[in-house]
Design a protein around this motif. Structure first.
Motif, PDB file in Angstrom:
ATOM      1  N   VAL A 164       0.865  -1.322   0.044  1.00 16.13           N
ATOM      2  CA  VAL A 164       0.023   0.034  -0.052  1.00 16.13           C
ATOM      3  C   VAL A 164       0.936   1.287  -0.062  1.00 16.13           C
ATOM      4  N   LEU A 165       1.833   1.257   0.740  1.00 18.17           N
ATOM      5  CA  LEU A 165       2.719   2.360   0.961  1.00 18.17           C
ATOM      6  C   LEU A 165       3.467   2.564  -0.546  1.00 18.17           C
ATOM      7  N   ARG A 166       3.803   1.566  -1.156  1.00 16.40           N
ATOM      8  CA  ARG A 166       4.309   1.668  -2.559  1.00 16.40           C
ATOM      9  C   ARG A 166       3.442   2.212  -3.487  1.00 16.40           C
ATOM     10  N   VAL A 167       2.174   2.025  -3.457  1.00 19.98           N
ATOM     11  CA  VAL A 167       1.143   2.562  -4.503  1.00 19.98           C
ATOM     12  C   VAL A 167       1.217   4.165  -4.060  1.00 19.98           C
ATOM     13  N   LEU A 168       1.253   4.587  -2.775  1.00 22.35           N
ATOM     14  CA  LEU A 168       1.246   5.912  -2.430  1.00 22.35           C
ATOM     15  C   LEU A 168       2.573   6.547  -2.686  1.00 22.35           C
ATOM     16  N   ASP A 169       3.696   5.941  -2.963  1.00 20.46           N
ATOM     17  CA  ASP A 169       5.054   6.356  -3.185  1.00 20.46           C
ATOM     18  C   ASP A 169       5.339   6.810  -1.647  1.00 20.46           C
ATOM     19  N   ARG A 170       5.026   6.262  -0.586  1.00 16.53           N
ATOM     20  CA  ARG A 170       5.480   6.620   0.700  1.00 16.53           C
ATOM     21  C   ARG A 170       6.913   5.905   0.721  1.00 16.53           C
ATOM     22  N   THR A 171       7.873   6.691   1.314  1.00 10.67           N
ATOM     23  CA  THR A 171       9.252   6.109   1.466  1.00 10.67           C
ATOM     24  C   THR A 171       9.675   5.453   2.836  1.00 10.67           C
ATOM     25  N   HIS A 172       8.777   5.539   3.860  1.00 16.96           N
ATOM     26  CA  HIS A 172       9.146   5.015   4.898  1.00 16.96           C
ATOM     27  C   HIS A 172       8.801   3.645   5.172  1.00 16.96           C
ATOM     28  N   ILE A 197      -4.366   6.618   5.732  1.00 21.93           N
ATOM     29  CA  ILE A 197      -5.305   6.823   4.720  1.00 21.93           C
ATOM     30  C   ILE A 197      -5.992   5.521   4.291  1.00 21.93           C
ATOM     31  N   TYR A 198      -7.171   5.501   3.977  1.00 17.71           N
ATOM     32  CA  TYR A 198      -7.966   4.114   3.621  1.00 17.71           C
ATOM     33  C   TYR A 198      -8.489   4.486   1.825  1.00 17.71           C
ATOM     34  N   GLY A 199      -8.402   3.347   1.398  1.00 15.79           N
ATOM     35  CA  GLY A 199      -8.967   3.025   0.023  1.00 15.79           C
ATOM     36  C   GLY A 199      -8.099   3.288  -1.017  1.00 15.79           C
ATOM     37  N   THR A 200      -6.711   3.169  -0.623  1.00 16.06           N
ATOM     38  CA  THR A 200      -5.670   3.057  -1.624  1.00 16.06           C
ATOM     39  C   THR A 200      -5.843   1.879  -2.759  1.00 16.06           C
ATOM     40  N   PRO A 201      -5.755   1.950  -3.651  1.00 15.03           N
ATOM     41  CA  PRO A 201      -5.870   1.022  -4.662  1.00 15.03           C
ATOM     42  C   PRO A 201      -4.993  -0.355  -4.225  1.00 15.03           C
ATOM     43  N   GLY A 202      -5.408  -1.427  -4.531  1.00 11.35           N
ATOM     44  CA  GLY A 202      -4.940  -2.522  -3.899  1.00 11.35           C
ATOM     45  C   GLY A 202      -5.002  -2.808  -2.350  1.00 11.35           C
ATOM     46  N   GLU A 203      -5.705  -2.119  -1.690  1.00 13.89           N
ATOM     47  CA  GLU A 203      -5.747  -2.333  -0.133  1.00 13.89           C
ATOM     48  C   GLU A 203      -6.810  -3.128  -0.039  1.00 13.89           C
ATOM     49  N   SER A 204      -6.911  -4.036   0.845  1.00 10.71           N
ATOM     50  CA  SER A 204      -7.895  -4.985   1.225  1.00 10.71           C
ATOM     51  C   SER A 204      -8.528  -4.631   2.731  1.00 10.71           C
ATOM     52  N   VAL A 245      -3.340   1.031 -12.047  1.00  9.75           N
ATOM     53  CA  VAL A 245      -3.934   0.609 -10.875  1.00  9.75           C
ATOM     54  C   VAL A 245      -5.471   0.827 -10.654  1.00  9.75           C
ATOM     55  N   PRO A 246      -6.437  -0.058 -10.102  1.00  9.00           N
ATOM     56  CA  PRO A 246      -7.821   0.400 -10.172  1.00  9.00           C
ATOM     57  C   PRO A 246      -8.174   1.598  -9.165  1.00  9.00           C
ATOM     58  N   MET A 247      -9.434   2.097  -9.463  1.00 11.19           N
ATOM     59  CA  MET A 247      -9.745   3.012  -8.639  1.00 11.19           C
ATOM     60  C   MET A 247     -10.745   2.422  -7.513  1.00 11.19           C
ATOM     61  N   ASP A 249     -13.572   2.456  -5.066  1.00 13.25           N
ATOM     62  CA  ASP A 249     -15.257   3.221  -5.177  1.00 13.25           C
ATOM     63  C   ASP A 249     -15.552   3.671  -3.619  1.00 13.25           C
ATOM     64  N   ASP A 250     -16.590   4.446  -3.893  1.00 15.22           N
ATOM     65  CA  ASP A 250     -17.242   4.989  -2.472  1.00 15.22           C
ATOM     66  C   ASP A 250     -17.686   4.132  -1.443  1.00 15.22           C
ATOM     67  N   ASP A 251     -18.400   2.836  -2.073  1.00 14.58           N
ATOM     68  CA  ASP A 251     -18.679   1.831  -1.085  1.00 14.58           C
ATOM     69  C   ASP A 251     -17.570   1.045  -0.309  1.00 14.58           C
ATOM     70  N   VAL A 252     -16.430   1.012  -1.062  1.00 18.32           N
ATOM     71  CA  VAL A 252     -15.144   0.482  -0.547  1.00 18.32           C
ATOM     72  C   VAL A 252     -14.815   1.654   0.617  1.00 18.32           C
ATOM     73  N   HIS A 253     -14.832   3.026   0.542  1.00 16.79           N
ATOM     74  CA  HIS A 253     -14.499   3.954   1.239  1.00 16.79           C
ATOM     75  C   HIS A 253     -15.400   3.788   2.648  1.00 16.79           C
TER      76      HIS A 253
END
Length: 410
Positions: A164-172, A197-204, A245-247, A249-253
């Motif tokens: 998830v951090l990788r999709v967000l380009d977070r470095t820590h 942060i929640y709802g990142t593409p690929g997050e379960s 990467v997938p978008m 949706d609001d239901d997941v959020h």
């Protein structure tokens, strides 16, 4: 790249405010937001007014350098003292944000805080916060901040999962934010926040639960959880448009929000704003409450926004242009607007409805009152506060907060 500034009327060169903005100021809390616009790398989802060294190269010269940034920002704090004149208020909150404020030396952040203290004075119980990237601090740095007067710190955790951090380009690295909480406690910080942060593409759902569990286990007294918003112009938006990467949706959020509220409540965190939970009233972020309650704050730094007595203004965005304005003795303000009584009524509803205490029904017009009764019947507002004259969102109402607000402001 950073989003565009709004339009507005020109700000006077000396930054002077209309007399109406200063009337009754002594009765309103005053806070300072200090913006540090530098980042080591740009996260793929970010459209904040921040800049990497590569983005600044050749565009601002020495004026845009972070080496002398503290001195430049201090010049604006001194300008604020001139503009506010004999305003007697001590500062109630100071929040250093970014960007990554902790890319500056701890001594620079302490000097910036010291300028606010010297020019205005700090209330005895002032809340003083800085944001921090987990990889940009160590125990010595945190100890220097605490000794210099900071008593609250907010770490950008975002997720406990590497993919998830990788999709967000977070470095820590996963685990580092939790270690930072322990280091901050050891340094003597009274209050510690973790941003998620929640709802990142690929997050379960399991990924999200793991992040919540890791955050809670670290021992902060405050957690912020925000739905990922994919802003146009960001690297993430481009990746989604290309189908990489997938978008989400609001239901997941909505599902992730319900998980967050359940898990956090089970761990002793109470919601006090739609995206914020704290273990006690003392753990709430008082600075953000200034924003949500329409108090006064001065935002210093490139692109920073301010509000005093119904006048809102914003600074030029580029660090070089910001520094050049102050160096020439001019306000760095790019534009401003004077809010009408109706503007302020609408903003109160928009912001205060997000709070646990809700908004007084007396602020609503007839159409808004009709909508509020409908929202009550639909289970979007709590019944007991409504009987006492306040509109307070239920859990379901929090999921639909934007829609409820649109109906109530009519």
């Amino acid at each position: 790249m950073p989003s565009a500034l709004p339009d507005g009327e020109p700000v006077p060169d000396d930054g002077a405010l209309p007399a109406s903005a200063l009337a009754g100021a002594a009765a309103r809390p005053l806070g300072f937001y200090l913006h540090v616009p530098y980042c080591a790398t740009r996260c793929g989802y970010c459209d904040f007014n921040t800049y990497t060294a590569t983005e600044l190269r050749g565009t601002g010269g020495v004026l845009a350098s972070r080496d002398n940034y503290a001195d430049t920002l201090i010049d604006e704090v001194r300008l604020a003292r001139k503009v506010l004149g004999d305003d007697p208020r001590e500062v109630r909150t100071v929040f250093v944000g970014g960007g990554t404020p902790t890319l500056l030396a701890a001594a620079d952040l302490v000097r910036m805080l010291g300028a606010v203290r010297d020019e205005f004075g700090l209330a005895a119980d002032a809340e003083v916060t800085t944001e921090a990237n987990p990889e940009s601090v160590d125990p010595a740095y945190l100890a220097a901040l605490r000794e210099g007067g900071f008593n609250r710190i907010s770490f950008g955790m975002q997720s406990a999962r590497q993919h998830v951090l990788r999709v967000l380009d977070r470095t820590h690295t996963p685990g580092r934010p939790e270690a930072c909480v322990a280091e901050a406690r050891a340094a003597g910080f009274d209050h510690v926040n973790l941003d998620l942060i929640y709802g990142t593409p690929g997050e379960s759902d399991d990924d999200w639960r793991a992040s919540l569990d890791a955050a809670i286990g670290a021992g902060p007294d405050h957690v912020s959880a925000y739905a990922l918003i994919v802003e146009e112009g960001t690297q993430l938006a481009r990746r989604i448009r290309r189908g990489e990467v997938p978008m989400t949706d609001d239901d997941v959020h909505a599902d992730r929000y319900l998980i967050a509220d359940s898990v956090l409540a089970g761990a002793g965190f109470d919601w006090y704003e739609v995206s914020n939970w704290a273990t006690s009233e003392a753990g709430r972020c008082l600075h953000n409450e200034l924003y949500w309650r329409g108090a006064d704050w001065w935002g210093a730094g490139p692109g920073a926004h301010s509000h005093v007595g119904g006048v809102r203004w914003w600074n030029v965005k580029h660090p070089g242009a910001y520094a050049a304005a102050l160096a020439s003795g001019r306000s760095p303000g790019a534009g401003r607007e004077v809010l009408s009584d109706e503007d302020r009524r609408v903003e109160r509803i928009l912001l205060e409805l997000r709070l646990r205490e809700g908004v007084p029904l007396e602020l609503l017009k007839e159409a808004g009152l009709t909508a509020s009764r409908r929202a009550l019947e639909e289970g979007l507002l709590e019944a007991a506060p409504y009987e006492q004259g306040r509109a307070v969102l239920t859990l379901r109402g929090r999921l639909l907060a934007d829609a409820v607000v649109r109906d109530l402001v009519d």
